[in-house]
Write an enzyme that holds these catalytic residues in place. Structure first.
Site, PDB file in Angstrom:
ATOM      1  N   SER A  47      28.401  -2.235   0.098  1.00 15.90           N
ATOM      2  CA  SER A  47      29.215  -2.367  -1.210  1.00 15.90           C
ATOM      3  C   SER A  47      29.496  -3.823  -1.141  1.00 15.90           C
ATOM      4  O   SER A  47      29.933  -4.497  -0.064  1.00 15.90           O
ATOM      5  CB  SER A  47      30.094  -1.754  -1.220  1.00 15.90           C
ATOM      6  OG  SER A  47      30.913  -1.952  -2.369  1.00 15.90           O
ATOM      7  N   TYR A 103      37.221   2.867   3.046  1.00 17.88           N
ATOM      8  CA  TYR A 103      36.168   2.477   2.568  1.00 17.88           C
ATOM      9  C   TYR A 103      35.638   1.096   2.713  1.00 17.88           C
ATOM     10  O   TYR A 103      34.807   0.700   3.207  1.00 17.88           O
ATOM     11  CB  TYR A 103      36.163   3.121   1.115  1.00 17.88           C
ATOM     12  CG  TYR A 103      34.591   2.726   0.386  1.00 17.88           C
ATOM     13  CD1 TYR A 103      33.906   3.623   0.337  1.00 17.88           C
ATOM     14  CD2 TYR A 103      34.536   1.543  -0.506  1.00 17.88           C
ATOM     15  CE1 TYR A 103      32.579   3.621  -0.300  1.00 17.88           C
ATOM     16  CE2 TYR A 103      33.425   1.461  -1.111  1.00 17.88           C
ATOM     17  CZ  TYR A 103      32.469   2.381  -1.013  1.00 17.88           C
ATOM     18  OH  TYR A 103      31.185   2.332  -1.722  1.00 17.88           O
TER      19      TYR A 103
HETATM   20  N1  LIG Z   1      28.259   3.397  -7.347  1.00 14.97           N
HETATM   21  C1  LIG Z   1      28.604   2.403  -7.284  1.00 14.97           C
HETATM   22  O1  LIG Z   1      29.292   1.751  -8.054  1.00 14.97           O
HETATM   23  C2  LIG Z   1      28.338   1.859  -5.792  1.00 14.97           C
HETATM   24  C3  LIG Z   1      29.038   0.625  -5.391  1.00 14.97           C
HETATM   25  C4  LIG Z   1      29.273   0.031  -4.153  1.00 14.97           C
HETATM   26  C5  LIG Z   1      28.388   0.629  -3.275  1.00 14.97           C
HETATM   27  N2  LIG Z   1      27.830   1.958  -3.345  1.00 14.97           N
HETATM   28  C6  LIG Z   1      27.115   2.679  -2.129  1.00 14.97           C
HETATM   29  O2  LIG Z   1      25.922   3.252  -2.822  1.00 14.97           O
HETATM   30  C7  LIG Z   1      25.743   4.379  -1.737  1.00 14.97           C
HETATM   31  C8  LIG Z   1      25.073   5.215  -2.860  1.00 14.97           C
HETATM   32  O3  LIG Z   1      26.269   5.776  -3.785  1.00 14.97           O
HETATM   33  P1  LIG Z   1      26.195   6.264  -5.141  1.00 14.97           P
HETATM   34  O4  LIG Z   1      26.819   5.792  -6.133  1.00 14.97           O
HETATM   35  O5  LIG Z   1      24.912   6.646  -5.582  1.00 14.97           O
HETATM   36  O6  LIG Z   1      26.853   7.681  -4.999  1.00 14.97           O
HETATM   37  P2  LIG Z   1      26.559   9.420  -5.341  1.00 14.97           P
HETATM   38  O7  LIG Z   1      26.050   9.609  -6.626  1.00 14.97           O
HETATM   39  O8  LIG Z   1      28.022   9.967  -5.209  1.00 14.97           O
HETATM   40  O9  LIG Z   1      25.658   9.838  -4.183  1.00 14.97           O
HETATM   41  C9  LIG Z   1      25.972   9.981  -2.777  1.00 14.97           C
HETATM   42  C10 LIG Z   1      25.020  10.570  -2.031  1.00 14.97           C
HETATM   43  O10 LIG Z   1      25.341  10.452  -0.467  1.00 14.97           O
HETATM   44  C11 LIG Z   1      25.122  11.925  -0.159  1.00 14.97           C
HETATM   45  N3  LIG Z   1      26.080  12.210   0.799  1.00 14.97           N
HETATM   46  C12 LIG Z   1      27.720  12.141   1.016  1.00 14.97           C
HETATM   47  N4  LIG Z   1      28.042  12.502   2.057  1.00 14.97           N
HETATM   48  C13 LIG Z   1      27.172  13.183   2.766  1.00 14.97           C
HETATM   49  C14 LIG Z   1      27.208  13.795   3.886  1.00 14.97           C
HETATM   50  N5  LIG Z   1      28.255  14.311   4.503  1.00 14.97           N
HETATM   51  N6  LIG Z   1      26.056  14.161   4.453  1.00 14.97           N
HETATM   52  C15 LIG Z   1      24.917  13.865   3.760  1.00 14.97           C
HETATM   53  N7  LIG Z   1      24.723  13.073   2.630  1.00 14.97           N
HETATM   54  C16 LIG Z   1      25.996  12.744   2.209  1.00 14.97           C
HETATM   55  C17 LIG Z   1      25.328  12.637  -1.378  1.00 14.97           C
HETATM   56  O11 LIG Z   1      24.848  13.911  -1.054  1.00 14.97           O
HETATM   57  P3  LIG Z   1      25.034  15.323  -1.777  1.00 14.97           P
HETATM   58  O12 LIG Z   1      25.409  14.909  -3.246  1.00 14.97           O
HETATM   59  O13 LIG Z   1      23.938  16.119  -1.862  1.00 14.97           O
HETATM   60  O14 LIG Z   1      26.260  16.059  -1.211  1.00 14.97           O
HETATM   61  C18 LIG Z   1      24.557  11.795  -2.586  1.00 14.97           C
HETATM   62  O15 LIG Z   1      23.236  11.998  -2.571  1.00 14.97           O
HETATM   63  C19 LIG Z   1      26.834   4.597  -1.050  1.00 14.97           C
HETATM   64  O16 LIG Z   1      26.763   4.093   0.174  1.00 14.97           O
HETATM   65  C20 LIG Z   1      28.023   3.944  -1.811  1.00 14.97           C
HETATM   66  O17 LIG Z   1      28.962   3.602  -1.131  1.00 14.97           O
HETATM   67  C21 LIG Z   1      27.882   2.457  -4.705  1.00 14.97           C
END
Ligand SMILES: NC(=O)c1ccc[n+]([C@@H]2O[C@H](COP(=O)([O-])OP(=O)(O)OC[C@H]3O[C@@H](n4cnc5c(N)ncnc54)[C@H](OP(=O)(O)O)[C@@H]3O)[C@@H](O)[C@H]2O)c1
Length: 250
Positions: free
Chosen positions: A140, A153
């Protein structure tokens, strides 16, 4: 497209689901991991409709020992060319609490740092033996900043950044590349829980297209959207004490 086997964690939502669709085409075998079976099944059907072969795996990444064993078994059954460790857990400490709960801190640390580090080492060994492969870690942009509202985080993502750089240096001579993805705000369920303004917000599909191009170019770091790269370069010029002062008031 040449045959390629790609494993994506966190493929049941947000960036991971968009990446799965971006890679879904004839010749691709997608190994899609997540926890929510219904959402995984839905994404898998969409990817199959685009011509990809898909195998889903519902697994809780907090089981680090189980993760290492499952990944090693998966890779020996279907050697993986590209692995994207994308799954992540957001979380801010309540404003009226002194600290995060130990349980919340442990969950964030295990999903965001322990799991990708354990799993990347499994893949590093297997890929280096084959002399080829790509490991992608989704961090991130916050990896560069001290965040009083989300200390754990921020720390997990900062740790991932140094891990990716170090592992990349170690594996370069073995034909394996390591890429760190540093997203700013992407419109997913995780960022929708953030109530503050989200500058330069883009869709997961737009982010996935940028990430896919960066991975194809074997970039060491992909900042998405690009505006956050400029912002980071500018804020890096500030004295750390001033940065802390600004961030402690947000
Ligand atoms: N969105 C943003 O603005 C943003 C910004 C910076 C970084 N990121 C990073 O991008 C990545 C993806 O985030 P996103 O925004 O796409 O989030 P998201 O829509 O909440 O998706 C998170 C994913 O991680 C999986 N996950 C969470 N806990 C888990 C566990 N204990 N075991 C297995 N799977 C798990 C979830 O699976 P389930 O739903 O099936 O539980 C889901 O598929 C993350 O690493 C996040 O930190 C996102």
């Amino acid at each position: 497209m040449p045959k390629q086997t790609i494993l994506i964690t966190g493929a049941s939502s947000g960036i991971g689901a968009a990446l799965a669709q971006a890679y879904a085409q004839g010749g691709a075998t997608l190994l899609l991991w997540g926890r929510d079976e219904a959402r995984l099944t839905d994404i898998a059907a969409q990817c199959r409709a685009r011509g990809a072969a898909v195998i889903t795996q519902s697994f809780d990444l907090r089981d680090a020992a189980g993760l290492a064993a499952l990944l090693a078994a998966t890779d020996s059954a279907t050697p993986i060319d590209l692995v994207v460790f994308n799954a992540g857990l957001g979380g801010t400490a309540p404003a009226d609490a002194f600290a995060e709960t130990p349980q919340a801190a442990q969950a964030i640390a295990e999903v965001n740092f322990v799991a990708p580090v354990v799993a990347a080492n499994v893949m590093a060994d297997a890929m280096a033996r084959r002399g080829a492969g790509q490991i992608v870690l989704v961090g991130s942009i916050v990896e560069s900043y001290p965040l009083p509202m989300a200390p754990t985080y921020a720390a997990t993502k900062a740790g991932l950044r140094l891990f990716a750089e170090s592992l990349g240096m170690r594996l370069a001579k073995h034909g394996v590349t390591v890429t760190l993805v540093s997203p700013g705000f992407i419109d997913t369920p995780m960022s929708r829980r953030v109530t503050e303004p989200k500058p330069f917000l883009i869709s997961p599909e737009a982010a996935a297209a940028v990430i896919k191009r960066g991975i194809a170019a074997k970039a060491a770091v992909i900042v998405v959207p690009w505006q956050y790269g400029v912002m980071r370069a500018a804020t890096n010029l500030l004295p750390r004490a001033l940065l802390r002062w600004i961030l402690s008031r947000t």
